[in-house]
Design a protein around this motif. Structure first.
Motif, mmCIF file in Angstrom:
data_model
loop_
_atom_site.group_PDB
_atom_site.id
_atom_site.type_symbol
_atom_site.label_atom_id
_atom_site.label_comp_id
_atom_site.label_asym_id
_atom_site.label_seq_id
_atom_site.Cartn_x
_atom_site.Cartn_y
_atom_site.Cartn_z
ATOM 1 N N THR A 10 6.181 -2.522 7.308
ATOM 2 C CA THR A 10 4.998 -2.961 6.565
ATOM 3 C C THR A 10 5.139 -2.596 5.093
ATOM 4 O O THR A 10 4.849 -3.411 4.219
ATOM 5 C CB THR A 10 3.726 -2.321 7.148
ATOM 6 N N ALA A 11 5.598 -1.392 4.821
ATOM 7 C CA ALA A 11 5.775 -0.961 3.429
ATOM 8 C C ALA A 11 6.815 -1.822 2.717
ATOM 9 O O ALA A 11 6.625 -2.208 1.563
ATOM 10 C CB ALA A 11 6.181 0.509 3.384
ATOM 11 N N THR A 18 4.841 -7.748 -3.495
ATOM 12 C CA THR A 18 4.550 -7.311 -4.866
ATOM 13 C C THR A 18 5.593 -7.858 -5.830
ATOM 14 O O THR A 18 5.262 -8.345 -6.914
ATOM 15 C CB THR A 18 4.504 -5.774 -4.938
ATOM 16 N N GLU A 19 6.844 -7.807 -5.438
ATOM 17 C CA GLU A 19 7.929 -8.318 -6.281
ATOM 18 C C GLU A 19 7.767 -9.817 -6.522
ATOM 19 O O GLU A 19 7.919 -10.297 -7.642
ATOM 20 C CB GLU A 19 9.287 -8.028 -5.642
ATOM 21 N N LEU A 20 7.432 -10.550 -5.485
ATOM 22 C CA LEU A 20 7.264 -12.001 -5.626
ATOM 23 C C LEU A 20 6.063 -12.354 -6.504
ATOM 24 O O LEU A 20 6.065 -13.382 -7.175
ATOM 25 C CB LEU A 20 7.109 -12.648 -4.250
ATOM 26 N N ASP A 57 6.143 -14.037 7.943
ATOM 27 C CA ASP A 57 5.137 -13.788 6.923
ATOM 28 C C ASP A 57 5.065 -15.010 6.021
ATOM 29 O O ASP A 57 6.078 -15.502 5.548
ATOM 30 C CB ASP A 57 5.538 -12.558 6.094
ATOM 31 N N GLN A 58 3.914 -15.508 5.775
ATOM 32 C CA GLN A 58 3.745 -16.685 4.903
ATOM 33 C C GLN A 58 3.319 -16.234 3.528
ATOM 34 O O GLN A 58 2.176 -15.897 3.309
ATOM 35 C CB GLN A 58 2.688 -17.627 5.495
ATOM 36 N N TYR A 59 4.262 -16.203 2.589
ATOM 37 C CA TYR A 59 3.943 -15.845 1.208
ATOM 38 C C TYR A 59 3.589 -17.123 0.473
ATOM 39 O O TYR A 59 4.360 -18.062 0.449
ATOM 40 C CB TYR A 59 5.121 -15.154 0.512
#
Length: 60
Positions: A10-11, A18-20, A57-59
């Motif tokens: 998760t981390a 955050t980077e994206l 995960d859908q970013y």
């Protein structure tokens, strides 16, 4: 780091998100940039997206 479903996973996913989302890239220089910087900067962003996509995960 624990497995992909543990707190370490998760981390790591939080860090990738955050980077994206960061508008300023690590390679940014106050004195300007070259056209090759965009291509080189896209490589780690693609890797971040691939990890998140592979984990379902859908970013956006």
């Amino acid at each position: 780091m624990s497995g992909p479903n543990g707190s370490g996973g998760t981390a790591a996913h939080d860090l990738l998100r955050t980077e994206l989302a960061a508008p300023r890239r690590h390679r940014a220089r106050s004195a300007g940039h070259g056209s090759h910087d965009v291509v080189e900067d896209e490589q780690p962003l693609r890797a971040c997206r691939a990890v998140l996509d592979g984990a379902g995960d859908q970013y956006a």
